[in-house]
Design a protein around this motif. Structure first.
Motif, mmCIF file in Angstrom:
data_model
loop_
_atom_site.group_PDB
_atom_site.id
_atom_site.type_symbol
_atom_site.label_atom_id
_atom_site.label_comp_id
_atom_site.label_asym_id
_atom_site.label_seq_id
_atom_site.Cartn_x
_atom_site.Cartn_y
_atom_site.Cartn_z
ATOM 1 N N TYR A 1 63.687 -23.454 16.279
ATOM 2 C CA TYR A 1 65.161 -23.422 15.962
ATOM 3 C C TYR A 1 65.610 -23.538 14.509
ATOM 4 O O TYR A 1 64.561 -24.241 13.974
ATOM 5 C CB TYR A 1 65.976 -24.096 17.260
ATOM 6 C CG TYR A 1 66.513 -23.874 18.272
ATOM 7 C CD1 TYR A 1 67.029 -23.559 18.990
ATOM 8 C CD2 TYR A 1 65.223 -24.168 19.329
ATOM 9 C CE1 TYR A 1 67.264 -22.479 20.061
ATOM 10 C CE2 TYR A 1 65.312 -24.008 20.729
ATOM 11 C CZ TYR A 1 66.126 -22.940 21.074
ATOM 12 O OH TYR A 1 66.595 -22.440 22.498
ATOM 13 N N ASP B 1 67.227 -26.009 13.270
ATOM 14 C CA ASP B 1 66.882 -27.660 12.839
ATOM 15 C C ASP B 1 65.179 -27.480 12.587
ATOM 16 O O ASP B 1 65.085 -28.426 12.426
ATOM 17 C CB ASP B 1 67.572 -28.104 13.639
ATOM 18 C CG ASP B 1 66.640 -28.857 15.544
ATOM 19 O OD1 ASP B 1 66.081 -27.523 15.371
ATOM 20 O OD2 ASP B 1 67.228 -29.176 15.538
ATOM 21 N N ALA C 1 60.462 -24.704 19.820
ATOM 22 C CA ALA C 1 60.940 -25.011 21.141
ATOM 23 C C ALA C 1 59.593 -24.382 22.478
ATOM 24 O O ALA C 1 59.061 -24.331 22.964
ATOM 25 C CB ALA C 1 61.754 -24.142 21.443
ATOM 26 N N PRO D 1 58.593 -30.041 32.607
ATOM 27 C CA PRO D 1 60.731 -30.963 33.050
ATOM 28 C C PRO D 1 61.310 -30.562 31.499
ATOM 29 O O PRO D 1 61.505 -29.525 30.842
ATOM 30 C CB PRO D 1 59.136 -32.098 32.272
ATOM 31 C CG PRO D 1 58.092 -32.268 31.615
ATOM 32 C CD PRO D 1 57.518 -30.096 32.445
ATOM 33 N N SER D 2 62.701 -31.477 31.521
ATOM 34 C CA SER D 2 63.006 -31.306 30.533
ATOM 35 C C SER D 2 62.818 -31.202 29.002
ATOM 36 O O SER D 2 62.573 -31.846 28.702
ATOM 37 C CB SER D 2 63.997 -32.513 31.151
ATOM 38 O OG SER D 2 65.433 -32.472 29.993
ATOM 39 N N GLY D 3 62.898 -30.507 28.250
ATOM 40 C CA GLY D 3 63.253 -29.942 27.303
ATOM 41 C C GLY D 3 61.539 -28.960 26.517
ATOM 42 O O GLY D 3 60.920 -29.225 25.831
ATOM 43 N N SER D 4 60.509 -28.417 28.100
ATOM 44 C CA SER D 4 59.644 -27.715 27.336
ATOM 45 C C SER D 4 60.239 -26.729 27.375
ATOM 46 O O SER D 4 58.759 -25.876 26.984
ATOM 47 C CB SER D 4 59.171 -28.247 29.553
ATOM 48 O OG SER D 4 59.289 -27.085 29.867
ATOM 49 N N GLY D 5 61.083 -26.257 27.522
ATOM 50 C CA GLY D 5 61.102 -24.484 27.176
ATOM 51 C C GLY D 5 61.581 -23.975 27.717
ATOM 52 O O GLY D 5 61.311 -22.333 27.695
ATOM 53 N N LYS D 6 62.378 -23.605 29.869
ATOM 54 C CA LYS D 6 62.225 -23.418 30.007
ATOM 55 C C LYS D 6 63.669 -22.355 29.578
ATOM 56 O O LYS D 6 63.837 -20.984 29.583
ATOM 57 C CB LYS D 6 62.712 -23.488 31.524
ATOM 58 C CG LYS D 6 61.758 -24.703 32.158
ATOM 59 C CD LYS D 6 61.367 -25.175 33.604
ATOM 60 C CE LYS D 6 63.179 -26.171 33.380
ATOM 61 N NZ LYS D 6 62.389 -26.751 32.101
ATOM 62 N N SER D 7 64.579 -22.882 29.646
ATOM 63 C CA SER D 7 66.013 -22.284 29.184
ATOM 64 C C SER D 7 66.553 -20.597 28.280
ATOM 65 O O SER D 7 66.067 -19.636 27.956
ATOM 66 C CB SER D 7 67.344 -22.762 29.066
ATOM 67 O OG SER D 7 67.382 -23.556 30.103
ATOM 68 N N GLU E 1 68.067 -23.036 36.635
ATOM 69 C CA GLU E 1 68.963 -23.944 37.147
ATOM 70 C C GLU E 1 70.176 -23.924 38.470
ATOM 71 O O GLU E 1 71.036 -24.249 37.776
ATOM 72 C CB GLU E 1 69.314 -24.770 37.167
ATOM 73 C CG GLU E 1 67.878 -25.275 35.852
ATOM 74 C CD GLU E 1 67.124 -27.113 35.706
ATOM 75 O OE1 GLU E 1 67.645 -27.293 36.949
ATOM 76 O OE2 GLU E 1 66.375 -26.902 35.325
HETATM 77 N N1 LIG Z 1 70.168 -25.245 19.569
HETATM 78 C C1 LIG Z 1 69.259 -25.811 19.741
HETATM 79 N N2 LIG Z 1 68.931 -25.938 18.238
HETATM 80 C C2 LIG Z 1 67.244 -27.166 18.624
HETATM 81 N N3 LIG Z 1 66.757 -27.150 19.199
HETATM 82 C C3 LIG Z 1 67.251 -26.691 20.521
HETATM 83 C C4 LIG Z 1 68.311 -26.309 20.933
HETATM 84 N N4 LIG Z 1 68.226 -25.523 22.344
HETATM 85 C C5 LIG Z 1 67.570 -25.945 22.252
HETATM 86 N N5 LIG Z 1 66.340 -27.021 21.998
HETATM 87 C C6 LIG Z 1 65.189 -27.660 21.789
HETATM 88 O O1 LIG Z 1 64.127 -26.700 22.008
HETATM 89 C C7 LIG Z 1 63.635 -26.943 23.495
HETATM 90 C C8 LIG Z 1 63.262 -26.549 24.793
HETATM 91 O O2 LIG Z 1 64.985 -26.624 24.929
HETATM 92 P P1 LIG Z 1 65.143 -26.215 26.691
HETATM 93 O O3 LIG Z 1 66.877 -25.739 26.606
HETATM 94 O O4 LIG Z 1 64.155 -23.946 26.709
HETATM 95 O O5 LIG Z 1 64.588 -26.477 27.257
HETATM 96 P P2 LIG Z 1 64.331 -26.412 29.300
HETATM 97 O O6 LIG Z 1 62.967 -26.875 29.398
HETATM 98 O O7 LIG Z 1 64.810 -25.768 29.597
HETATM 99 O O8 LIG Z 1 65.125 -28.183 29.266
HETATM 100 P P3 LIG Z 1 65.747 -28.380 31.100
HETATM 101 O O9 LIG Z 1 65.311 -28.561 31.818
HETATM 102 O O10 LIG Z 1 66.204 -29.724 29.697
HETATM 103 O O11 LIG Z 1 67.222 -27.581 30.537
HETATM 104 C C9 LIG Z 1 64.317 -29.010 23.742
HETATM 105 O O12 LIG Z 1 63.477 -30.038 22.758
HETATM 106 C C10 LIG Z 1 65.465 -28.760 23.113
HETATM 107 O O13 LIG Z 1 65.778 -30.262 22.580
#
Ligand SMILES: Nc1ncnc2c1ncn2[C@@H]1O[C@H](COP(=O)(O)OP(=O)(O)OP(=O)(O)O)[C@@H](O)[C@H]1O
Ligand SMILES: [Mg+2]
Length: 358
Positions: free
Chosen positions: A14, A16, A20, A39-45, A161
């Motif tokens: 990303y 910043d 991801a 888990p949350s933050g693992s990169g799925k979305s 989800e």
């Molecule tokens: N727009 C963004 N800018 C910076 N970092 C981001 C952005 N969107 C997501 N991230 C980071 O990228 C990583 C993966 O995020 P992602 O949303 O893919 O996780 P996830 O597996 O879907 O989590 P969740 O189960 O909480 O939805 C996380 O560390 C998140 O903080």
């Protein structure tokens, strides 16, 4: 037409600086549901948004069938999407919500109506076509969101989800229905969840993720019974994991657990765990794979520390002779209480060994 999705060496950093996605390569078979879990933050979305074209990757490519779609905008990808917040129009009726996307694409009014009703029938809510969204339950709204996603007859359905806003009971009911619908649609679907049970119930293929990397890909049974590493073993289901020492010779394998040993014929051992040699390893035993047995057959005397009634069964937690925690299940009629000493054995056919250092 349903197509295979191929992700090759996907990376996402990303703006910043957040990394991801590491280096994700994955094939999602046509007409099947691939469940992404982690888990949350693992990169799925992040993966889902890249497949949808809503987000650019910083490396790698996405193909649908033979077609590289990496640079293609979302509207050219023929994808249906369902997200956690359904983003339905609360004051419009169910039918208007489903028709809306067709109307703005210039489909004739009669055809919009016909296709919307067909989509509503496919999710069994055509009787609610004239209700307003705010008059529907969460589960019904979820079906409208699904109807709205499939009304375009997309090649691919992406779900992020979709059930997580619902309470536990309706969630379980909808999970089974959703599984049925996905099979009926015969569409290539990617289903994102952080709930491992949901992933196993809905996925023909399950992908376990952690920290932007794929930990394992496999059928639900494979992931559950033969996890590739500790992370997968602990994330999917309940795991007893013990450090063991393996001594493998031409005849047999001895697995020293610290509270007894298992002996397995060398042929069988090599066939089941080709990657495990003599030396340290981890032994996985699921709670249902440990049983109360006659003392002569026991691998350990388990000192019961806790007993939890789960309705159809009880979950017993105890300490092995060398002080390791073991969780097991027993029939709900078992008379077990804290302080009891139980002779316990593991089912050799169900245990699994994992390489020690990954
Ligand atoms: N727009 C963004 N800018 C910076 N970092 C981001 C952005 N969107 C997501 N991230 C980071 O990228 C990583 C993966 O995020 P992602 O949303 O893919 O996780 P996830 O597996 O879907 O989590 P969740 O189960 O909480 O939805 C996380 O560390 C998140 O903080
Ligand atoms: Mg997410």
């Amino acid at each position: 037409m349903s197509v295979e999705i191929k992700l090759r060496n996907l990376q996402k950093i990303y703006p910043d600086g957040t990394a991801a996605l590491g280096d994700v390569s994955l094939t999602c078979p046509a007409s099947a549901c691939t469940a992404l879990v982690g888990p949350s933050g693992s990169g799925k979305s992040t993966i889902l948004k890249i497949v949808a074209g809503l987000l650019d990757s910083t490396g790698g490519s996405v193909s649908f069938g033979d077609k590289d779609v990496t640079g293609l905008p979302p509207e050219k990808r023929n994808i249906g999407m369902v997200f956690q917040s359904y983003a339905l129009f609360p004051n419009m009726t169910v039918r208007e919500n489903v028709e809306f996307g067709l109307m703005v694409r210039g489909v004739a009014a009669k055809e919009c109506q016909r296709r919307a009703l067909q989509a509503l029938e496919s999710v069994q809510i055509s009787a609610l076509a004239n209700r307003r969204i705010r008059q529907l339950s969460g589960g019904q709204q979820q079906r409208v969101a699904l109807a709205r996603a499939v009304v375009f007859q997309p090649d691919i359905l992406l779900l992020d989800e979709p059930l997580s806003a619902l309470d536990a009971k309706i969630r379980q009911e909808l999970r089974a229905e959703l599984a049925q619908l996905l099979h009926q649609f015969k569409i290539t679907a990617i289903y994102v969840t952080h709930d491992q049970e949901e992933a196993m119930a809905l996925g023909d293929q399950v992908v376990v993720m952690d920290h932007g990397k794929i930990m394992q890909v496999g059928a639900p049974l494979e992931i559950y019974t033969r996890p590739a590493n500790d992370f997968v073993a602990r994330f999917i289901g309940i795991a007893n994991l013990f450090d063991v020492d393996v001594q493998l010779d031409s005849q047999k394998a001895q697995v020293q657990m610290g509270f007894g040993a298992l002996s397995i014929a060398a042929n069988e051992f090599r066939a089941r765990w080709p990657a495990i040699a003599s030396g340290p390893a981890k032994l996985l035993c699921r709670p249902q794979d440990a049983k109360i047995v006659e003392p002569a057959q026991a691998h350990t005397k388990l000192k019961v520390t806790d007993c939890l009634f789960l309705g159809d069964r009880i979950r017993v937690t105890g300490e092995t002779e060398n002080g390791k925690t073991l969780r097991m299940e027993a029939h709900n009629s078992s008379q077990v209480k804290a302080g009891d000493i139980l002779p316990v054995a593991m089912d050799l056919a169900s245990i699994h060994l994992i390489p020690s250092a990954i």
